[in-house]
Design a protein around this motif. Structure first.
Motif, mmCIF file in Angstrom:
data_model
loop_
_atom_site.group_PDB
_atom_site.id
_atom_site.type_symbol
_atom_site.label_atom_id
_atom_site.label_comp_id
_atom_site.label_asym_id
_atom_site.label_seq_id
_atom_site.Cartn_x
_atom_site.Cartn_y
_atom_site.Cartn_z
ATOM 1 N N LEU A 129 0.833 -1.206 0.000
ATOM 2 C CA LEU A 129 0.000 0.000 0.000
ATOM 3 C C LEU A 129 0.867 1.255 0.000
ATOM 4 O O LEU A 129 0.469 2.305 -0.500
ATOM 5 N N LYS A 130 2.053 1.131 0.595
ATOM 6 C CA LYS A 130 2.967 2.281 0.673
ATOM 7 C C LYS A 130 4.064 2.158 -0.390
ATOM 8 O O LYS A 130 5.054 2.890 -0.348
ATOM 9 N N GLU A 131 3.876 1.216 -1.293
ATOM 10 C CA GLU A 131 4.872 0.922 -2.334
ATOM 11 C C GLU A 131 6.264 0.680 -1.738
ATOM 12 O O GLU A 131 7.276 1.118 -2.268
ATOM 13 N N ILE A 132 6.280 -0.006 -0.610
ATOM 14 C CA ILE A 132 7.560 -0.365 0.013
ATOM 15 C C ILE A 132 7.822 -1.835 -0.281
ATOM 16 O O ILE A 132 6.920 -2.667 -0.194
ATOM 17 N N GLU A 133 9.070 -2.112 -0.644
ATOM 18 C CA GLU A 133 9.433 -3.505 -0.934
ATOM 19 C C GLU A 133 9.850 -4.176 0.372
ATOM 20 O O GLU A 133 10.705 -3.646 1.083
ATOM 21 N N LEU A 134 9.205 -5.291 0.697
ATOM 22 C CA LEU A 134 9.563 -5.981 1.944
ATOM 23 C C LEU A 134 10.200 -7.332 1.608
ATOM 24 O O LEU A 134 9.567 -8.210 1.040
#
Ligand code: ADP
Length: 258
Positions: A129-134
């Motif tokens: 949703l935050k365009e963060i790659e995990l």
């Protein structure tokens, strides 16, 4: 002479007794002061959401002709504050119970690697949703003796923070490495980071960093103090490494089973 020297001896003995007693009582006094401070800080923190909710409700009361749409901002603020208060109260309860050793820790054999993978999967959606790659890197299998529910709570705190304090498009990595005698879990982000002077204070109760950050990133300042308690009650260590504007790594070290 005998009477005088006897009296002096008695006075010295009483003096020494008072000195030793006050020394012995110092830790109790310090613990008491800390507890007082905790109660005062907690009351202060609870007052803010209460004031926001009270103001919103009073406003609704003053304008009975307004529609819900007209008051939606105030209602939504009140709901946000109620949620924040809910979290605050449950975190306060955890800390108060941990202080009085009332929380039962059920240490059982468990696979920490599977828990880390599961939590990474759970947070991946939120990250998207935050365009963060995990990313997750996990050695397997790694078995430890621990309270799984508490360790889940620990990972939620660390992953939650990593996502909260990282801008859109950023990157968060979680790793779980099996070492000779311990397991090393690291959560690294390339977010806003923490200043060198604040790094040693992040595990303090109610510590929230500078005012600007506290305003833009809602929180309670209790997550990491709970994280520290969870790690330490498992015989482990937690450490923060960070550089302002570059990112943060939270490392947890837990003893392996046996
Ligand atoms: P909260 O996040 O609710 O304020 P925490 O106890 O979890 O409380 O964290 C304390 C403070 O440490 C935060 O307010 C923030 O300033 C800082 N912090 C924690 N984790 C990070 C992180 N991953 N990146 C940057 N700052 C962080």
């Amino acid at each position: 002479v005998i009477i005088v020297s006897g009296a002096v001896c008695a006075l010295l003995a009483v003096g020494a007794g008072i000195y030793l007693a006050s020394r012995a009582l110092r830790p109790i006094q310090q613990a008491w002061n800390k507890q007082q401070e905790f109660v005062a800080d907690a009351s202060h923190e609870l007052r803010t959401p209460l004031t926001v909710m009270k103001t919103s409700l009073e406003r609704l009361f003053r304008h009975p002709d307004h529609t819900i749409e007209q008051e939606s901002e105030g209602i939504s603020d009140a709901i946000d504050e109620a949620n924040r208060m809910n979290k605050l109260v449950s975190q306060l309860l955890t800390l108060a119970r941990s202080d009085s050793n009332e929380l039962e820790i059920l240490r059982q054999p468990m696979r920490i690697d599977t828990l880390v993978e599961r939590m990474a999967d759970r947070f991946r959606e939120l990250a998207m949703l935050k365009e963060i790659e995990l990313e997750s890197t996990v050695d397997s299998p790694v078995e430890i003796l621990a309270d799984e529910e508490r360790l889940q709570q620990l990972l939620v705190i660390l992953l939650d923070n990593a996502l909260k304090y990282t801008q859109e498009g950023g990157r968060v990595q979680i790793s779980c490495r099996k070492m000779a005698n311990h397991v090393q879990i690291e959560v690294t982000d390339n977010g806003i980071g923490i200043s060198a002077e604040d790094v040693p204070r992040v595990f303090d109760r109610f510590f929230r960093g500078d005012k600007m950050r506290a305003r833009t990133h809602p929180g309670t300042g209790l997550g990491l103090s709970i994280a520290k308690w969870i790690v330490e009650v498992h015989g482990g260590k937690i450490r923060a490494e960070s550089e302002l504007g570059q990112g943060t790594t939270m490392s947890v070290r837990l003893p392996l089973r046996g």
